[in-house]
Design an enzyme around this catalytic site. Structure first.
Site, PDB file in Angstrom:
ATOM      1  N   GLU A  92       0.818  -1.210   0.000  1.00 41.46           N
ATOM      2  CA  GLU A  92       0.000   0.000   0.000  1.00 41.46           C
ATOM      3  C   GLU A  92       0.854   1.263   0.000  1.00 41.46           C
ATOM      4  O   GLU A  92       0.385   2.347   0.366  1.00 41.46           O
ATOM      5  CB  GLU A  92      -0.931   0.011   1.213  1.00 41.46           C
ATOM      6  CG  GLU A  92      -1.989  -1.069   1.205  1.00 41.46           C
ATOM      7  CD  GLU A  92      -3.053  -0.893   0.125  1.00 41.46           C
ATOM      8  OE1 GLU A  92      -2.883  -0.016  -0.760  1.00 41.46           O
ATOM      9  OE2 GLU A  92      -4.046  -1.618   0.158  1.00 41.46           O
ATOM     10  N   HIS A 110      -3.173   2.641   8.297  1.00 40.88           N
ATOM     11  CA  HIS A 110      -4.171   1.940   7.476  1.00 40.88           C
ATOM     12  C   HIS A 110      -4.482   0.607   8.138  1.00 40.88           C
ATOM     13  O   HIS A 110      -3.566  -0.158   8.458  1.00 40.88           O
ATOM     14  CB  HIS A 110      -3.631   1.719   6.064  1.00 40.88           C
ATOM     15  CG  HIS A 110      -4.415   0.726   5.256  1.00 40.88           C
ATOM     16  ND1 HIS A 110      -5.785   0.803   5.105  1.00 40.88           N
ATOM     17  CD2 HIS A 110      -4.025  -0.380   4.573  1.00 40.88           C
ATOM     18  CE1 HIS A 110      -6.201  -0.202   4.352  1.00 40.88           C
ATOM     19  NE2 HIS A 110      -5.153  -0.937   4.021  1.00 40.88           N
ATOM     20  N   HIS A 112      -7.606  -2.791   8.671  1.00 42.85           N
ATOM     21  CA  HIS A 112      -8.770  -3.535   8.194  1.00 42.85           C
ATOM     22  C   HIS A 112      -9.738  -3.749   9.354  1.00 42.85           C
ATOM     23  O   HIS A 112     -10.297  -4.832   9.528  1.00 42.85           O
ATOM     24  CB  HIS A 112      -8.341  -4.876   7.606  1.00 42.85           C
ATOM     25  CG  HIS A 112      -7.499  -4.769   6.379  1.00 42.85           C
ATOM     26  ND1 HIS A 112      -6.928  -5.861   5.778  1.00 42.85           N
ATOM     27  CD2 HIS A 112      -7.123  -3.694   5.637  1.00 42.85           C
ATOM     28  CE1 HIS A 112      -6.238  -5.469   4.711  1.00 42.85           C
ATOM     29  NE2 HIS A 112      -6.338  -4.154   4.611  1.00 42.85           N
ATOM     30  N   TYR A 131     -20.669  13.062  17.743  1.00 41.64           N
ATOM     31  CA  TYR A 131     -19.963  14.320  17.475  1.00 41.64           C
ATOM     32  C   TYR A 131     -18.461  14.153  17.262  1.00 41.64           C
ATOM     33  O   TYR A 131     -17.795  15.075  16.783  1.00 41.64           O
ATOM     34  CB  TYR A 131     -20.226  15.333  18.574  1.00 41.64           C
ATOM     35  CG  TYR A 131     -19.661  15.000  19.935  1.00 41.64           C
ATOM     36  CD1 TYR A 131     -18.299  15.159  20.219  1.00 41.64           C
ATOM     37  CD2 TYR A 131     -20.490  14.537  20.960  1.00 41.64           C
ATOM     38  CE1 TYR A 131     -17.776  14.867  21.462  1.00 41.64           C
ATOM     39  CE2 TYR A 131     -19.975  14.236  22.219  1.00 41.64           C
ATOM     40  CZ  TYR A 131     -18.620  14.409  22.463  1.00 41.64           C
ATOM     41  OH  TYR A 131     -18.108  14.117  23.700  1.00 41.64           O
ATOM     42  N   HIS A 172     -12.753  -2.610   2.236  1.00 43.79           N
ATOM     43  CA  HIS A 172     -11.315  -2.696   2.479  1.00 43.79           C
ATOM     44  C   HIS A 172     -10.932  -2.337   3.909  1.00 43.79           C
ATOM     45  O   HIS A 172     -10.425  -3.178   4.634  1.00 43.79           O
ATOM     46  CB  HIS A 172     -10.598  -1.784   1.480  1.00 43.79           C
ATOM     47  CG  HIS A 172      -9.121  -1.917   1.459  1.00 43.79           C
ATOM     48  ND1 HIS A 172      -8.351  -1.619   0.356  1.00 43.79           N
ATOM     49  CD2 HIS A 172      -8.228  -2.282   2.418  1.00 43.79           C
ATOM     50  CE1 HIS A 172      -7.078  -1.820   0.629  1.00 43.79           C
ATOM     51  NE2 HIS A 172      -6.974  -2.216   1.881  1.00 43.79           N
ATOM     52  N   TYR A 227     -10.444  23.341  22.439  1.00 41.96           N
ATOM     53  CA  TYR A 227     -10.352  22.201  23.361  1.00 41.96           C
ATOM     54  C   TYR A 227      -8.896  21.970  23.774  1.00 41.96           C
ATOM     55  O   TYR A 227      -8.003  21.907  22.942  1.00 41.96           O
ATOM     56  CB  TYR A 227     -10.893  20.942  22.694  1.00 41.96           C
ATOM     57  CG  TYR A 227     -10.907  19.730  23.607  1.00 41.96           C
ATOM     58  CD1 TYR A 227     -11.886  19.583  24.575  1.00 41.96           C
ATOM     59  CD2 TYR A 227      -9.928  18.744  23.504  1.00 41.96           C
ATOM     60  CE1 TYR A 227     -11.917  18.484  25.415  1.00 41.96           C
ATOM     61  CE2 TYR A 227      -9.944  17.650  24.333  1.00 41.96           C
ATOM     62  CZ  TYR A 227     -10.942  17.521  25.289  1.00 41.96           C
ATOM     63  OH  TYR A 227     -10.955  16.425  26.115  1.00 41.96           O
TER      64      TYR A 227
END
Length: 231
Positions: A92, A110, A112, A131, A172, A227
């Site tokens: 990837e 990344h 799965h 939220y 994916h 925040y």
């Protein structure tokens, strides 16, 4: 997936990692192991990267995270040419490089993840169930399906990531980015949690989950600007 044919692997003369790169590699391996421990990946699926200057350190293809050592540091330049190590970078790699070429991100995760992957097969965008979508820049989009490891997938992902720090990949998984590995991983966990909440609420027979309005989400985004700041 992490399988990458070796004839697609572009190499350059490998060099020794700098102290900064070695430290970043240790953090990357720790983050990758956390994705497995937290159930966000299975086996060698998913991948993690971090940028150090013009070098992108990335998990290698097909190597279990618990077997990675400090000597396994794997790095490429922004064109994908290998600069560090001898292990084959993740399949990837185009996805990771696309993020670094177009954003100021310092890390990409990344996975799965189960619930997020399930949601990616059902809707074109994660409904505004909570939220915390504001922490990812807004409603989380689903990038249309394309084969793993392709430039097509990377392009679809970039469009889904526009104005966001996380997206789903159809059939994916997930992609999140951040200034640091910790931030990118936290966003992955938040995204997986929101997907789980929506799936859980949607599974109750006869009831439909209430969703936030775009206006309500915008209000949260405004509140989040301050925040954690000291007064």
């Amino acid at each position: 997936m992490n399988d990458r044919p070796r004839d697609e692997h572009r190499t350059a003369r490998s060099r020794k990692a700098t102290d900064e790169e070695a430290d970043a590699w240790r953090d990357l391996v720790a983050t990758a192991r956390r994705t497995a421990a937290d159930g966000l990946v299975v086996g060698t699926s998913g991948n993690v990267s971090v940028r150090v200057g013009d070098t992108v350190l990335v998990t290698p293809s097909g190597v279990p995270y618990d077997r990675l050592t400090p000597d396994d540091v794997t790095g490429v330049d922004l064109d994908g040419r290998q600069m560090l190590g001898t292990l084959v970078p993740t399949s990837e790699l185009p996805l990771h490089l696309a993020v670094y070429r177009t954003t100021g991100a310092g890390a990409v995760v990344h996975t799965h993840a189960v619930h997020a992957t399930a949601v990616s097969t059902l809707v074109p965008e994660l409904p505004l169930i909570h939220y915390m979508a504001a922490a990812l820049g807004g409603p989380v989009r689903v990038a249309p399906y394309a084969p793993y490891g392709t430039e097509e997938l990377a392009g679809n992902m970039l469009r889904a990531l526009a104005g966001r720090t996380g997206c789903l990949l159809q059939n994916h998984g997930t992609v999140t980015c951040g200034a640091t590995l910790d931030q990118a991983l936290d966003r992955t966990a938040q995204l997986e949690w929101m997907c789980r909440v929506w799936l859980t609420a949607s599974s109750v027979p006869g009831l439909t989950p209430s969703l936030l309005t775009p206006g309500q989400l915008a209000e949260v985004q405004e509140r989040m600007r301050d925040y954690g700041r000291r007064h």
